[in-house]
Design a protein around this motif. Structure first.
Motif, PDB file in Angstrom:
ATOM      1  N   UNK A  66      -0.877  22.164   5.204  1.00 19.67           N
ATOM      2  CA  UNK A  66      -0.096  22.239   6.449  1.00 19.67           C
ATOM      3  C   UNK A  66       1.391  22.338   6.131  1.00 19.67           C
ATOM      4  N   UNK A  67       1.842  21.572   5.148  1.00 18.95           N
ATOM      5  CA  UNK A  67       3.252  21.619   4.754  1.00 18.95           C
ATOM      6  C   UNK A  67       3.614  22.988   4.185  1.00 18.95           C
ATOM      7  N   UNK A  68       2.616  23.647   3.581  1.00 23.25           N
ATOM      8  CA  UNK A  68       2.837  24.999   3.043  1.00 23.25           C
ATOM      9  C   UNK A  68       2.612  26.075   4.096  1.00 23.25           C
ATOM     10  N   UNK A  69       2.269  25.643   5.329  1.00 20.49           N
ATOM     11  CA  UNK A  69       2.058  26.542   6.470  1.00 20.49           C
ATOM     12  C   UNK A  69       0.990  27.595   6.175  1.00 20.49           C
ATOM     13  N   UNK A  70      -0.135  27.138   5.645  1.00 21.89           N
ATOM     14  CA  UNK A  70      -1.223  28.054   5.303  1.00 21.89           C
ATOM     15  C   UNK A  70      -2.109  28.379   6.500  1.00 21.89           C
ATOM     16  N   UNK A  71      -1.894  27.690   7.628  1.00 22.03           N
ATOM     17  CA  UNK A  71      -2.660  28.000   8.834  1.00 22.03           C
ATOM     18  C   UNK A  71      -1.794  27.763  10.067  1.00 22.03           C
ATOM     19  N   UNK A  72      -2.254  28.298  11.197  1.00 21.64           N
ATOM     20  CA  UNK A  72      -1.479  28.239  12.445  1.00 21.64           C
ATOM     21  C   UNK A  72      -1.991  27.187  13.421  1.00 21.64           C
ATOM     22  N   UNK A  73      -3.235  26.765  13.227  1.00 18.29           N
ATOM     23  CA  UNK A  73      -3.817  25.784  14.144  1.00 18.29           C
ATOM     24  C   UNK A  73      -4.813  24.904  13.394  1.00 18.29           C
ATOM     25  N   UNK A  74      -4.861  23.632  13.789  1.00 15.19           N
ATOM     26  CA  UNK A  74      -5.851  22.700  13.246  1.00 15.19           C
ATOM     27  C   UNK A  74      -6.840  22.374  14.362  1.00 15.19           C
ATOM     28  N   UNK A  75      -8.115  22.601  14.098  1.00 14.64           N
ATOM     29  CA  UNK A  75      -9.158  22.400  15.109  1.00 14.64           C
ATOM     30  C   UNK A  75     -10.121  21.327  14.615  1.00 14.64           C
ATOM     31  N   UNK A  76     -10.498  20.427  15.526  1.00 11.87           N
ATOM     32  CA  UNK A  76     -11.510  19.425  15.176  1.00 11.87           C
ATOM     33  C   UNK A  76     -12.440  19.216  16.368  1.00 11.87           C
ATOM     34  N   UNK A  77     -13.574  18.611  16.111  1.00 10.93           N
ATOM     35  CA  UNK A  77     -14.558  18.396  17.162  1.00 10.93           C
ATOM     36  C   UNK A  77     -14.107  17.304  18.129  1.00 10.93           C
TER      37      UNK A  77
END
Length: 317
Positions: A66-77
């Motif tokens: 996340x700190x490296x900005x490897x994705x745009x959204x975090x999804x969990x159930x």
């Protein structure tokens, strides 16, 4: 759009909210609600790990990514898949916000890309602050209760004493233990000399010079300094507690506990950290399990001299 899916389950199982089911439900939710975007999924799985803390290998990897900005959204159930600890959860959301990463929980419909989702972040932060304040208050209350017992709560042992573990039976005849200060006779003789020389010379710097010239070593075998001597001279650890010393400490604004019976005082809650002191109104002084070595008359006379010398301009030359 790159979306990371985090799934966690405390025990290994293939039923119910299994790792696989969580991931599949998250994929379905994103495909349905973000059908206008091409989504690339990254998955992070921790099976057999509790949500009571964030000490989970793949969750730590997720935070690094996340700190490296490897994705745009975090999804969990569900929210508690991230953490059951409010403060940890809030810190995670704060990290995501700093890196412009949306957070989506499909069960609670928690989506920080929407105004309502952002509002929920702030609500979460309020609860996290409440938890931190509650913990701080609980620690202080616990310290207050422990201080009334006169036990040594740890830290750097003062000059003239070492910490010692003792056991005792409580009212239910259960064996308990506590730490107390045990005297180091040779060092306490030096403390008595320090008080005597200060009354004679009226200067901590001159007392330090005398001790160093006489090759009398400090706690760790080092040379003496005036600031170190002043701490000893002002410390109620060495005085035989009495009604007079109780009254003096209270006049300074210190919270005093215990029965003045000739024991020395232990002080608590003096510092916020290594570099910062608390206001004296937050200090706690309690009669300890060790005997004082200086009479209240001598000790109070030294306090009066220290205050007088403090208000006197130093002479040149």
């Amino acid at each position: 759009m790159k979306a990371s899916i985090y799934s966690r389950k405390s025990v290994f199982t293939g039923k119910g909210e299994s790792i696989e089911n969580q991931i599949e439900l998250c994929r379905e939710y994103m495909s349905k609600n973000y059908s206008d975007q091409k989504i690339e999924f990254l998955t992070y799985e921790d099976e057999g790990f509790s949500g009571g803390n964030i000490n989970r290998p793949n969750f730590k990897k997720l935070l690094v990514d996340a700190k490296s900005k490897k994705f745009d959204a975090l999804v969990c159930y569900r929210l508690d898949r991230i953490s059951r600890n409010v403060a940890d959860f809030s810190n995670t959301l704060e990290l995501l916000q700093k890196n412009n990463i949306s957070f989506i929980s499909i069960r609670e419909q928690f989506d920080t890309s929407t105004p309502m989702g952002k509002a929920m972040v702030y609500i979460s932060s309020v609860f996290a602050q409440l938890e931190r304040d509650t913990i701080a208050e609980r620690v202080r209350d616990n310290m207050l209760q422990l201080s009334k017992t006169g036990r040594w709560l740890g830290g750097q042992e003062p000059y003239g004493f070492i910490s010692k573990k003792v056991t005792y039976l409580d009212i239910e005849l259960k064996e308990r233990s506590l730490m107390i200060l045990s005297p180091v006779c040779k060092e306490l003789e030096t403390v008595k000399l320090i008080f005597a020389k200060y009354r004679e010379l009226q200067s901590a710097a001159q007392v330090a010079k005398y001790l160093n010239f006489a090759k009398i070593k400090g706690k760790n075998g080092g040379a003496w300094a005036s600031t170190q001597l002043k701490r000893i001279l002002k410390n109620p650890l060495y005085v035989k507690s009495s009604k007079r010393t109780d009254k003096y400490l209270k006049s300074l604004g210190i919270n005093v506990f215990g029965t003045p019976d000739g024991s020395g005082y232990l002080t608590y809650n003096k510092t916020k950290s290594i570099r910062f002191d608390r206001d004296i109104s937050e200090w706690i002084a309690s009669t300890g399990k060790h005997k004082g070595i200086k009479s209240d008359t001598d000790w109070l006379e030294v306090q009066k001299s220290i205050q007088k010398n403090k208000n006197t301009n130093p002479r040149l030359g």
